[in-house]
Design an enzyme around this catalytic site. Structure first.
Site, mmCIF file in Angstrom:
data_model
loop_
_atom_site.group_PDB
_atom_site.id
_atom_site.type_symbol
_atom_site.label_atom_id
_atom_site.label_comp_id
_atom_site.label_asym_id
_atom_site.label_seq_id
_atom_site.Cartn_x
_atom_site.Cartn_y
_atom_site.Cartn_z
ATOM 1 N N TYR A 86 0.188 -1.189 0.351
ATOM 2 C CA TYR A 86 -0.193 0.067 -0.415
ATOM 3 C C TYR A 86 0.706 1.448 0.440
ATOM 4 C CZ TYR A 86 -3.716 3.376 1.556
ATOM 5 O OH TYR A 86 -4.009 4.756 1.499
ATOM 6 N N ASP A 165 -11.995 11.163 -0.448
ATOM 7 C CA ASP A 165 -10.407 12.084 -0.775
ATOM 8 C C ASP A 165 -10.741 12.903 -2.637
ATOM 9 O OD1 ASP A 165 -10.306 9.958 0.618
ATOM 10 O OD2 ASP A 165 -9.247 8.729 -0.815
ATOM 11 N N GLU A 397 -17.299 -1.516 -3.285
ATOM 12 C CA GLU A 397 -17.143 0.335 -2.992
ATOM 13 C C GLU A 397 -17.919 1.511 -2.901
ATOM 14 O OE1 GLU A 397 -13.145 2.578 -1.814
ATOM 15 O OE2 GLU A 397 -13.136 0.647 -3.341
#
Length: 429
Positions: A86, A165, A397
């Site tokens: 990540y 975001d 998601e």
């Protein structure tokens, strides 16, 4: 319907089991292989129906990563997960097992709900007594360190702190940030999702510039208005969630026999509602907009963050905000769940990260707000939308609010968890 609901609940429970690390739950095994702050709060809301003990452990584990200054970092890294899986990982943040940014303060609401699901087990583990002082420290950190505007509202210093975001609300303030050079990092998110659905490379390079600058200042919360590569924005969604969290903290304080503290939390929430209405509310538009502290200008983008003040029961402008929510910009009740961006805007994209798709957590929060303002029919439809999207997309998601096509990760943690919670919640029949 019972068989369908039972199968959906079982499928959601399998997702949460598969994403369980032993003391916390990852949002997604591929895309997000660590523990995320506000994800864990939403995940705990679902886990409380499956295993209250595991829900309590989820939240206790998260707060084990709390910093000495009270902040709850937005990522708690799993030491058994390879660092390169990540970006930005622990090596980037240089903060031990955590990142240095934060996410919206939804934790008190989750702690209170988890306690209510199993009061005896909670009492045996001293769950509320353990987490109440940690929540107090978290809530003290935010106004003490982040009220850069001086009006009683918290500023975020990075788009990631909003939890939304890539929202269009951040485009203008982010445009002043100088991107880092190309080739300085490898984006891992593109290995798990379509590039067309994710932030652009230039946007990501601006994100990295902001995060690295904050890190290099030792995560000091200092506001320099003239600094070019800075970002200081009062987000209506973040502040609404903090006000709601203060109301939840009041309930926790009462349960612990602290009536004076409970009154203080309620007063804090009332002050925030007043400040939000004075600072972020546009009466002509009927909406809460983000406010750029650096320029002194209110944004003009209608994003789902501006709907989250519906959570606040004493919000005097709720009827006007509901009018905007059901109007052409969001068409609540006439499209699937809650679009993350203005349906009438030129930049609306039903597939792109926070620029149009519907998210389970936003839908869950807006539904809570609808119930608090007596909008039961809309809340009933929104619950059905969220359950159907979870069923049709494999707990995606996020999803297209017009076509129901799923995007992003599948078997996503909070989508599964909130599905379990919605199935258990019969407040609207």
């Amino acid at each position: 319907m019972l068989e369908t609901s039972g199968a959906l609940r079982a499928a959601a429970a399998r997702v949460l089991e598969d994403n369980w690390l032993g003391s916390s739950t990852v949002p997604s095994r591929g895309l997000y292989p660590h523990q995320w702050s506000w994800d864990s709060a939403f995940i705990a809301l679902g886990l409380r129906h499956l295993s209250p003990e595991r829900a309590r452990r989820e939240l206790v584990t998260l707060f084990d990563g709390q910093w000495r200054d009270g902040r709850v970092p937005h990522i708690l890294f799993d030491p058994d997960t390879p660092a390169e899986s990540y970006f930005p990982g622990p090596g980037f943040w240089r903060a031990g097992r955590t990142s240095g940014l934060v996410q919206p303060p939804v934790h008190a609401r989750a702690v209170w709900a988890v306690h209510q699901a199993d009061p005896a087990g909670s009492a045996a583990e001293a769950f509320l007594a353990t987490l109440y002082p940690k929540l107090q420290a978290w809530h003290r950190y935010l106004p003490a360190h982040r009220d850069f505007g001086g009006h009683g509202l918290v500023s975020i210093v990075h788009p990631w702190e909003s939890g939304m975001d890539n929202s269009p609300a951040w485009d203008e303030p982010l445009s002043r940030v100088t991107p880092v050079g190309p080739g300085l990092f490898t984006r891992r998110d593109l290995e798990h999702g379509a590039a067309a659905d994710r932030p652009t490379d230039e946007e990501y390079r601006r994100y990295v510039r902001l995060a690295a600058g904050y890190r290099d200042r030792g995560y000091a919360d200092v506001h320099w208005p003239a600094e070019r590569d800075g970002f200081t924005v009062e987000d209506p969604g973040f502040n609404a969630l903090l006000a709601d969290a203060e109301l939840a903290l009041a309930e926790i304080a009462l349960a612990l026999g602290l009536p004076a503290a409970a009154a203080g939390h309620r007063e804090s929430a009332a002050r925030m509602v007043k400040a939000m209405t004075e600072r972020l509310w546009d009466a002509r538009a009927g909406f809460f907009f983000a406010f750029d502290v650096r320029t002194g200008r209110m944004g003009r983008e209608y994003t789902c963050g501006g709907l989250l003040p519906l959570l606040l029961p004493d919000l005097a402008v709720a009827p006007a905000l509901l009018g905007t929510a059901t109007g052409p910009r969001f068409r609540l009740g006439r499209v699937l769940a809650v679009p993350s961006y203005d349906l009438t805007a030129h930049g609306f994209d039903p597939a792109k990260y926070w620029r149009g798709p519907a998210w389970a957590n936003v839908g869950w929060l807006v539904r809570e707000g609808l119930l608090r303002h007596g909008e039961e029919a809309l809340a009933r439809q929104l619950r059905l939308d969220l359950l159907n999207l979870a069923r049709w997309t494999g707990f995606a998601e996020y999803a297209d609010p017009l076509s129901a096509v799923g995007h992003g990760a599948r078997s996503f943690g909070w989508t599964a968890a909130l599905t379990v919670d919605l199935l258990a919640d019969d407040r609207t029949g």
